[in-house]
Every structure is written in structure tokens, then in C-alpha cells.
Design a protein around this motif. Structure first.
Motif, mmCIF file in Angstrom:
data_model
loop_
_atom_site.group_PDB
_atom_site.id
_atom_site.type_symbol
_atom_site.label_atom_id
_atom_site.label_comp_id
_atom_site.label_asym_id
_atom_site.label_seq_id
_atom_site.Cartn_x
_atom_site.Cartn_y
_atom_site.Cartn_z
ATOM 1 N N ASP A 69 0.830 -1.207 0.000
ATOM 2 C CA ASP A 69 0.000 0.000 0.000
ATOM 3 C C ASP A 69 0.865 1.258 0.000
ATOM 4 O O ASP A 69 1.913 1.312 0.649
ATOM 5 C CB ASP A 69 -0.911 0.029 1.228
ATOM 6 N N PHE A 70 0.396 2.267 -0.726
ATOM 7 C CA PHE A 70 0.978 3.607 -0.664
ATOM 8 C C PHE A 70 0.132 4.484 0.246
ATOM 9 O O PHE A 70 -1.095 4.320 0.332
ATOM 10 C CB PHE A 70 1.001 4.264 -2.055
ATOM 11 N N ILE A 127 -3.508 4.258 -1.270
ATOM 12 C CA ILE A 127 -3.605 3.718 -2.631
ATOM 13 C C ILE A 127 -3.150 2.267 -2.585
ATOM 14 O O ILE A 127 -2.006 1.971 -2.232
ATOM 15 C CB ILE A 127 -2.734 4.528 -3.606
ATOM 16 N N ARG A 128 -4.043 1.369 -2.937
ATOM 17 C CA ARG A 128 -3.767 -0.067 -2.821
ATOM 18 C C ARG A 128 -3.384 -0.659 -4.180
ATOM 19 O O ARG A 128 -3.609 -0.031 -5.227
ATOM 20 C CB ARG A 128 -4.971 -0.777 -2.212
ATOM 21 N N PRO A 129 -2.807 -1.869 -4.182
ATOM 22 C CA PRO A 129 -2.292 -2.458 -5.433
ATOM 23 C C PRO A 129 -3.320 -2.642 -6.541
ATOM 24 O O PRO A 129 -2.943 -2.747 -7.707
ATOM 25 C CB PRO A 129 -1.729 -3.804 -4.964
ATOM 26 N N ASP A 130 -4.624 -2.673 -6.211
ATOM 27 C CA ASP A 130 -5.628 -2.849 -7.264
ATOM 28 C C ASP A 130 -6.101 -1.516 -7.850
ATOM 29 O O ASP A 130 -7.012 -1.478 -8.677
ATOM 30 C CB ASP A 130 -6.825 -3.646 -6.732
ATOM 31 N N THR A 131 -5.478 -0.423 -7.433
ATOM 32 C CA THR A 131 -5.843 0.902 -7.935
ATOM 33 C C THR A 131 -5.272 1.110 -9.340
ATOM 34 O O THR A 131 -4.114 0.757 -9.595
ATOM 35 C CB THR A 131 -5.302 1.998 -6.997
ATOM 36 N N TYR A 134 -1.396 1.814 -10.361
ATOM 37 C CA TYR A 134 -0.535 1.429 -9.228
ATOM 38 C C TYR A 134 0.832 0.928 -9.683
ATOM 39 O O TYR A 134 1.861 1.295 -9.096
ATOM 40 C CB TYR A 134 -1.217 0.351 -8.391
ATOM 41 N N SER A 135 0.868 0.091 -10.705
ATOM 42 C CA SER A 135 2.145 -0.491 -11.119
ATOM 43 C C SER A 135 3.136 0.587 -11.554
ATOM 44 O O SER A 135 4.335 0.496 -11.264
ATOM 45 C CB SER A 135 1.936 -1.506 -12.249
ATOM 46 N N LEU A 137 3.053 3.750 -10.432
ATOM 47 C CA LEU A 137 3.418 4.457 -9.194
ATOM 48 C C LEU A 137 4.552 3.734 -8.478
ATOM 49 O O LEU A 137 5.533 4.351 -8.046
ATOM 50 C CB LEU A 137 2.213 4.584 -8.263
ATOM 51 N N LYS A 138 4.422 2.427 -8.369
ATOM 52 C CA LYS A 138 5.455 1.667 -7.676
ATOM 53 C C LYS A 138 6.769 1.700 -8.449
ATOM 54 O O LYS A 138 7.855 1.830 -7.859
ATOM 55 C CB LYS A 138 5.004 0.217 -7.467
ATOM 56 N N ILE A 174 -5.688 8.767 -10.599
ATOM 57 C CA ILE A 174 -6.315 8.715 -9.281
ATOM 58 C C ILE A 174 -7.300 9.871 -9.123
ATOM 59 O O ILE A 174 -6.941 11.032 -9.354
ATOM 60 C CB ILE A 174 -5.249 8.805 -8.159
#
Length: 297
Positions: A69-70, A127-131, A134-135, A137-138, A174
Motif C-alpha cells: 500500500d501507498f 492507494i492499494r495495489p488494485d488501484t 498502481y504499477s 506508481l510503484k 487517481i
């Protein structure tokens, strides 16, 4: 709350320096602490939970976050962090002054950077991995981390490039909120900032409920209910925890005796200090100091 009061409430810790106002923090809990007291600062904070689970309180509301999670914490947002049911956790955190991304009032600054700095837009705190997005962002966060840690020639350009890409991904993927200019929660937040600043300025002295209540023009009864309701602990518990965190730092960073550390942090009873310290850190002050020294060496 006026500007002067806001300036007085800034977190004193400096993140980075004038030329590069950003700092990367890597947390491992409970190595030397179990929680981070409620506070706020003028920088943007981006947190990636890399292992375990913990609880953040953001603008007085709890959020349980887990690996992957972010957290996106705008400037001036009240926040704290604690263990979730004694679980261990690790996190990487960038704290950056948005001035490093300001480009002299061009459209990028006006439309995006300033809107974050002035809290005209707020991203979801978690912000969770299914957002969506996300990929990316990480990817950009990890590349920013590697650039910062490696400090190869030109890393400043690389770091800023990835931070811009991170923010671009936030804005394009987002949903953002526009804060209500009149919000009852703001009144509560302002009062909490006043009392937290009072504690920060006076923790070495004897603090009474009467004195703290007077800072908010509350009765003692109303003040105790207010503090417990919005911070989740009694004012005495908060003050003790704040003093213990500072005492732990003094044990690590000075050669002051345990008695001196206790007195310097507002504890006039050494037995009471030892008891609370062991309850929080699972070690006596002496054992804690030896443990830290051993790990450093």
C-alpha cells in the motif's frame, strides 16, 4: 488559525537541505520504536509499506495499511503511525518540500505542484495495489529510491524526473478531491495542533490538565473528553509516550545518565520512568542503550 500560528507548529525536523529538500526514510518497526506520534509538516510525504501491517491515523481517522500500500500525505495533514496488533512492519518514506519541483510559476507549477502545496487537491490517503496506475506508481517510486540511494552523477535530474512521473501518474489515474473551504473538522484539527504544540514546547515541565484545557478555553472535563475522542488516548498517555520517544533518542545520542535523561524529559520519578520505558520498549533504559550501541557497532 492564522499564518503565524501555522509557522510555529511546523515539525522542527529538517528533511534534506536547501539544495535538495527531500529525504528518504526507511522504517523497521519495532526495532527501536513502536509508533510515531501525531504531527504535521509542510512537506509532501509518500509512504510505501514494504512488509507487514500497521495503522495510520490521518486527519484523526484510522487507516489500516499492509504490504504494497501507498500513503499520500499532503502538506499540513495531521498523521501518526502505530503497530497493528503488535505486528512488525517496514516502510520506505519520501518526505519532500514541493519547492524542489517548482518551475518558476509555469503551467506545471500552477496547475499541479501548487495545487498540492496549497491543498487545493487531495489524493486518496491510501492507494492499494488494485488501484489503476498502481504499477507505474510503484515503478517510479522504486526508481526514485534507487536514484536517491545511489547518488550517481546527475542523480538529482533522475530523481526529479521520476518524481514528476509519479505525480503525473497520480493526476492522470487517481480521482482527486477538492476540499470544502468550510469544514467543521478544520476547527477540531486546529485545536489539536494548538495543544500538540503546547505539549511539544512544555514537555520538560509539569503539565496539568488545567493548563492544557486553558489553551483551548475548555473546562478540564471537556478537554479530557475531547483529547480522548480525537486522539484515541488520554492526554497523560500521549504526554508519557511523547516524553519516552525523546528519552529513547537521548539514550541513543548522548552519554547523559539515565537519571539525567529522565529529568530532561519531564519525569521526576526515576522508578516511574523505568516502569513506563520498559512497558513501551520491552527493555529497561540501560538495556535499551546497550542494545542500540551493540547494533551500531
Amino acid at each position: 488559525m492564522n499564518l503565524q500560528e501555522y509557522v510555529k507548529l511546523h515539525e522542527n525536523k529538517k528533511h534534506g537541505n536547501y539544495l535538495l529538500p527531500i529525504k528518504l526514510y526507511q522504517m523497521k518497526v519495532p526495532d527501536y520504536f513502536t509508533d510515531i506520534n501525531i504531527h504535521w509538516h509542510e512537506e509532501l510525504e509518500i509512504v510505501l509499506i514494504t512488509r507487514g501491517k500497521c495503522t495510520f491515523h490521518i486527519d484523526l481517522k484510522p487507516y489500516t495499511v499492509t504490504e504494497g500500500d501507498f500513503l499520500i500525505l499532503n502538506p499540513y495533514v495531521l498523521h501518526s503511525c502505530s503497530q497493528y496488533k503488535q505486528e512488525e512492519y517496514e516502510a520506505d518514506t519520501f518526505v519532500l518540500n514541493l519547492s524542489m519541483l517548482d518551475t518558476n510559476h509555469d503551467s506545471c507549477s500552477i496547475k499541479f505542484i501548487n495545487s498540492i502545496a496549497d491543498n487545493k487537491v487531495i489524493f486518496p490517503f491510501v492507494i492499494r495495489p488494485d488501484t489503476p496506475g498502481y504499477s507505474l506508481l510503484k515503478e517510479y517510486f522504486l526508481k526514485s529510491k534507487n536514484a536517491y540511494a545511489g547518488k550517481q552523477k546527475g542523480f538529482e535530474l533522475e530523481l526529479k524526473a521520476y518524481l514528476y512521473l509519479f505525480l503525473h501518474t497520480l493526476f492522470t489515474n487517481i480521482p482527486v478531491e477538492t476540499p470544502d473551504p468550510v469544514n467543521v473538522d478544520d476547527v477540531v484539527t486546529d485545536k489539536i495542533k494548538i495543544i500538540l504544540r503546547y505539549i511539544k514546547d512544555n514537555y520538560t515541565e509539569q503539565l496539568t490538565v488545567k493548563d492544557m484545557a486553558e489553551q483551548l478555553n475548555f473546562s478540564e472535563y471537556h478537554f479530557m473528553r475531547f483529547f480522548k475522542k480525537y486522539l484515541g488516548v488520554t492526554c497523560i498517555e500521549y504526554i508519557n509516550n511523547y516524553r519516552l520517544d525523546i528519552a529513547a533518542k537521548k539514550l541513543c545520542m548522548t552519554n547523559h545518565s539515565i537519571m539525567e535523561v529522565a529529568l530532561e524529559t519531564g519525569f521526576n520519578n526515576i522508578s516511574y520512568f523505568n516502569k513506563l520505558f520498559k512497558e513501551k520498549f520491552k527493555l529497561t533504559p540501560k538495556e535499551f542503550r546497550v542494545s542500540v550501541t551493540t547494533n551500531i557497532n
